[in-house]
Design an enzyme around this catalytic site. Structure first.
Site, PDB file in Angstrom:
ATOM      1  N   SER A  31       0.883  -1.148   0.254  1.00  0.00           N
ATOM      2  CA  SER A  31       0.139  -0.059  -0.076  1.00  0.00           C
ATOM      3  C   SER A  31       0.833   1.132  -0.169  1.00  0.00           C
ATOM      4  CB  SER A  31      -0.813   0.055   1.198  1.00  0.00           C
ATOM      5  OG  SER A  31      -1.867   1.173   1.294  1.00  0.00           O
ATOM      6  N   CYS A  32       0.945   2.052  -0.968  1.00  0.00           N
ATOM      7  CA  CYS A  32       1.945   2.852  -1.015  1.00  0.00           C
ATOM      8  C   CYS A  32       1.540   4.158  -1.884  1.00  0.00           C
ATOM      9  CB  CYS A  32       2.815   2.175  -2.290  1.00  0.00           C
ATOM     10  SG  CYS A  32       2.922   0.276  -2.187  1.00  0.00           S
ATOM     11  N   GLY A  33       2.488   4.985  -2.031  1.00  0.00           N
ATOM     12  CA  GLY A  33       2.420   6.512  -2.846  1.00  0.00           C
ATOM     13  C   GLY A  33       3.069   6.221  -4.066  1.00  0.00           C
ATOM     14  N   ASN A 257      -0.261   1.125  -6.541  1.00  0.00           N
ATOM     15  CA  ASN A 257      -0.687   1.478  -4.981  1.00  0.00           C
ATOM     16  C   ASN A 257      -1.901   0.654  -4.778  1.00  0.00           C
ATOM     17  OD1 ASN A 257      -1.402   2.578  -2.605  1.00  0.00           O
ATOM     18  ND2 ASN A 257      -2.210   4.199  -3.380  1.00  0.00           N
TER      19      ASN A 257
END
Length: 879
Positions: A31-33, A257
């Site tokens: 889960s990211c940017g 993401n």
């Protein structure tokens, strides 16, 4: 935890532990940017690279940091190939690069820090490159600043080398060059190291960093000669998992993401399709790229593997491939054009959606853009400036832009694609682009002419033939594990009201693997997983527009071509088949579709054969399924219809799982529809488990016959049998949607075969054969135990038939153990109403005793049947 130092054969230590205890690296998620900056006109500059540093740094909060502030979860950047910089860098080493941009490939390779191992790996790399017709003109070590790393990052730090790959003679052209590079990447990875990328147009730098460390670590990125016309960045947050160097992003084409919830199913279906893949471009070399998906990679890496295949084969452009893999919610959109709807329907015939909350940013050097999933559960904002730049990221404010320079701003909406074509120098309109793609071929005509629908040949009769045996004397019900309680609380209400019955939250009954009083079905050992942390669920009522149960079943065609024959599949609006519908499918070959032959495989066995007969029936079903596929059958039906006083039934779930995984392993699953005709399934959970482990359709004949007998016996007399069956189907359909929504999955096509379950109390031998890839953390019941359970139910049903009330949903004397019993509830009520402390102590003491009694059950659960070696033992248990 024990560290995995092997990492395949790549030679540098992997920060992820090996599988142990409750940890399994296959559950890794992100889960990211994410974001990118692109010059719309394709003009390169170093200033754009510096802006991307700001973009990445300002999304640090979307990444994660370990116990040491210098240990991040991962960060990376993809840029266009910095031609002038690389010419200078390799020239310094005495290595000449081709003067024409795009006539060579460079990439970053993570290799062993051991000098001997690295030299051997480089020789292997060079040999593989020669095998495909290219050569390595030289090697360059990427200059790095290791002092900025934290202890975990430094402990797994690889030696990073850059090979310069060129043609051995004259330039071969873009298509041939990319074909050879794809072959190199697929053959190299398990041999010499991890390739971040190897391409003529793009270059990836990444690692186990915090966002601020990326430009500190890689000196190349700070060189003023390094110019690029786009920069795509990623800051990783590895949700409940262990970060590692190779799992940092971007990958070769995209960064992601979100979470792909249907990953296990996507992997299984891709493996099954490998037996159908053909490509004029790759010819016989195609076999060397299997498996398409690297099992050690994350969900994002698996997505990138398939995306790379579709584009490298020249079957699809990058935007087209993304439309196939991440389609819009087209099924219920009344405003979508007919042409675009037909394209998506054709695409659904060749691949299931990669479903889950997802924002993808992508580039192949020419195109740069972002794609949002059909739910739109990941944020994406963008600016377009007057100096021809687009800035796109997970949030606003990541790059300082003077407001006067902003020409347009907006957010990406669900299912839409944001796309820049730097070759044409334009921002591509999503609607126009998709309409253009949809108009390239007559998809509407293909669907109309090729697609098969049940109404084309289905009988309109809703008759259900039932015997004269009263419901209370029907031995099959006990053999399939029915109880009087299920008729009252499950089947009856579903048929009357058309809704999945509601119950209180929680279940205080003993687990199936610990229950020694009641013989439980294998379905009850499976626990449905659900959305957690960063993965929001869907509202199946208010968001029904984006959900669909419609599926195409039957033989697939070659994924690497665009053909009308790919639409020649059977379309089902619901996974539940009525008896006339199943009969119609069996008659397809005798009616309008002579090539659609059906093979019914019996999954019953002679009860006197005991455990050996159960296992032999599974073996026979697998062998017959292979034979059926080789004979050209389009539909296989696993059926327990022949169960009677002489023949016991193998659990439909175990038979289905065994056959499904058997065909997947043989790369034949995509050649056939796999349906189940069973007397076991009657609850929503049963149907969900069967669908989750690969069933294309289910005909619960016993449930229909029970409803018909209840109608005949005036229990459900105010409705016709057809109405009862229709309401039952509606209840199951809504129940399946509700279960899918808990995991954030929108389409049954994605849920089917995705194995979104955890096994609680199933031994490894059963999981490996029937539920491969499913987590079973505590072990438990083996195949012998399930065989003895089936035999015990059979002996009980035909020797001492009683349709019992087992107290599954409410406490019954002599039934299943429950924590909440009459005496505990009475004490609780007394304690609350009268503020009685003594009653409260009685309640807590009684509850603790009930829990202890539950946990004192035989830990082997149904494995206790393993000790029964004779019919006398079974008769005693049945009694």
């Amino acid at each position: 935890m024990q560290q995995n130092h092997n990492n395949g054969a790549t030679g540098w230590p992997d920060a992820r532990p090996a599988k142990q205890g409750l940890y399994d690296p296959s559950n890794e998620r992100d889960s990211c940017g994410v974001g990118f900056i692109v010059n719309i006109k394709g003009i390169s500059s170093h200033a754009l690279l510096l802006d991307s540093q700001s973009l990445l740094y300002n999304m640090s909060h979307r990444g994660a940091t370990g116990s040491h502030e210098h240990d991040g979860d991962g960060a990376g950047i993809m840029t266009s190939m910095p031609h002038d910089f690389l010419v200078k860098a390799f020239h310094t080493l005495g290595i000449n690069t081709p003067m024409e941009h795009g006539h060579y490939a460079v990439g970053n390779v993570f290799m062993s820090t051991d000098n001997d191992e690295r030299q051997r790996a480089q020789k292997q790399f060079e040999a593989t490159v020669r095998d495909v017709g290219l050569i390595v003109a030289g090697w360059r070590r990427a200059p790095v600043f290791s002092e900025c790393l934290g202890p975990v990052s430094a402990g797994g730090e690889p030696w990073i080398m850059q090979p310069l790959v060129v043609c051995s003679g004259a330039w071969v052209g873009d298509v041939e060059m990319h074909r050879m590079l794809f072959l190199i990447k697929k053959r190299i990875r398990p041999m010499v190291g991890y390739l971040c990328s190897l391409d003529t147009q793009t270059l990836v730098y990444k690692g186990l960093f915090c966002p601020w460390q990326l430009f500190e670590y890689y000196a190349d990125l700070k060189d003023s000669a390094y110019s690029t016309h786009f920069a795509l960045v990623h800051s990783r947050f590895s949700t409940n998992t262990f970060p590692s160097w190779e799992r940092a992003q971007p990958f070769s084409l995209c960064a992601h993401n979100g979470e792909i919830n249907t990953l296990r199913g996507n992997k299984n279906w891709m493996r099954a399709r490998e037996g159908l893949l053909k490509s004029d471009l790759f010819a016989d070399d195609l076999q060397s790229v299997f498996p398409i998906i690297d099992e050690s990679g994350s969900d994002s890496a698996a997505f990138n593997n398939v995306l790379e295949l579709l584009t490298a084969s020249q079957a699809f452009s990058l935007p087209e491939a993304l439309m196939v893999m991440v389609p819009e919610a087209w099924q219920n959109d009344a405003h979508m054009s007919a042409a675009k709807r037909s394209f998506y329907e054709w695409a659904s015939c060749i691949m299931e959606p990669w479903d889950g909350p997802a924002l993808f940013v992508f580039s192949d050097g020419r195109y740069c853009g972002a794609q949002l999933d059909r739910n739109g559960l990941r944020p994406c904002r963008y600016y377009i400036t007057r100096d021809d730049q687009m800035i796109c990221a997970s949030e606003v404010g990541v790059v300082n832009v003077v407001p006067e320079k902003v020409m347009q701003r907006g957010r990406l909406i669900p299912g839409r694609m944001l796309l820049v074509d730097t070759q044409l120098g334009i921002v591509v309109d999503d609607e126009l682009m998709k309409e253009k793609i949809a108009g390239t071929r007559p998809f509407s005509q293909w669907i109309e002419q090729q697609q098969i629908r049940l109404e084309h040949f289905e009988s309109t009769s809703d008759d259900i033939l039932i015997d004269d045996i009263p419901l209370s004397a029907d031995c099959r019900m006990a053999a399939f594990g029915y109880s009087a309680e299920q008729l009252d609380l499950i089947l009856g209400p579903m048929a009357l009201h058309g809704k999945d019955p509601l119950g209180s939250m929680g279940n205080d009954a003993v687990l199936a693997c610990l229950d020694t009083r009641v013989v439980r079905l294998p379905y009850e050992y499976m626990r449905q997983l659900f959305a957690q942390v960063t993965n929001p669920p869907i509202d199946p009522i208010r968001e029904k527009l984006i959900m669909s149960l419609r599926c195409h079943v039957g033989p697939e065609r070659n994924l690497l071509e665009v053909s009308e024959h790919q639409a020649h599949r059977l379309s089902l609006d619901s996974p539940l088949l009525t008896l006339p519908q199943l009969a119609a499918i069996r008659r397809m070959a005798a009616t309008k579709y002579p090539s659609w032959t059906t093979k019914t495989i019996d999954i019953t066995f002679d009860a006197v054969l005991g455990i050996d007969g159960y296992v032999a029936a599974l073996d026979r079903a697998c062998a017959e399924s292979t034979e059926a596929v080789e004979d050209g059958c389009r539909v296989i039906v696993l059926s327990d219809r022949l169960a009677d006083d002489k023949r016991a039934a193998v659990s439909a779930l175990l038979a289905l799982g065994a056959v499904h995984h058997h065909l997947v392993a043989q790369r034949q699953r995509a050649r056939v529809a796999l349906m189940v005709e069973t007397g076991e399934a009657r609850e929503t959970h049963h149907f969900c488990v069967l669908l989750g482990y690969g069933a294309d359709a289910i005909c619960p004949y016993m449930a229909y016959e029970v409803l018909a007998k209840l109608h005949r016996e005036n229990v459900l007399q105010d409705n016709s049998i057809g109405e009862l069956v229709a309401r039952f189907q509606h209840a199951v359909d809504d129940g399946v949607r509700k279960v899918m929504s808990k995991m954030g999955i929108s389409t049954l096509q994605s849920y089917k075969g995705a194995q979104i379950f955890e096994a609680l109390g199933i031994a490894t031998d059963v999981v490996d054969r029937c539920f491969r890839g499913t987590a079973s953390r505590i072990g438990g019941t083996g195949m012998r135990g399930f065989a003895m359970a089936a035999l015990a139910r059979h002996h009980r049903a035909y020797g001492h038939h009683v349709l019992s009330d087992e107290g599954e949903y409410a406490w019954r004397a002599g039934g299943q153990h429950h924590v909440n019993m009459p005496q505990t509830i009475s004490s609780l009520q007394d304690a609350v109403r009268r503020q009685n402390a003594d009653a409260w102590r009685q309640y807590t003491d009684a509850a603790e005793r009930a829990i202890e009694q539950t946990m004192d059950s035989d830990m082997g659960g149904i494995e206790s049947y393993d000790e029964m070696d004779s019919d006398e033992d079974l008769d005693e248990e049945a009694a």
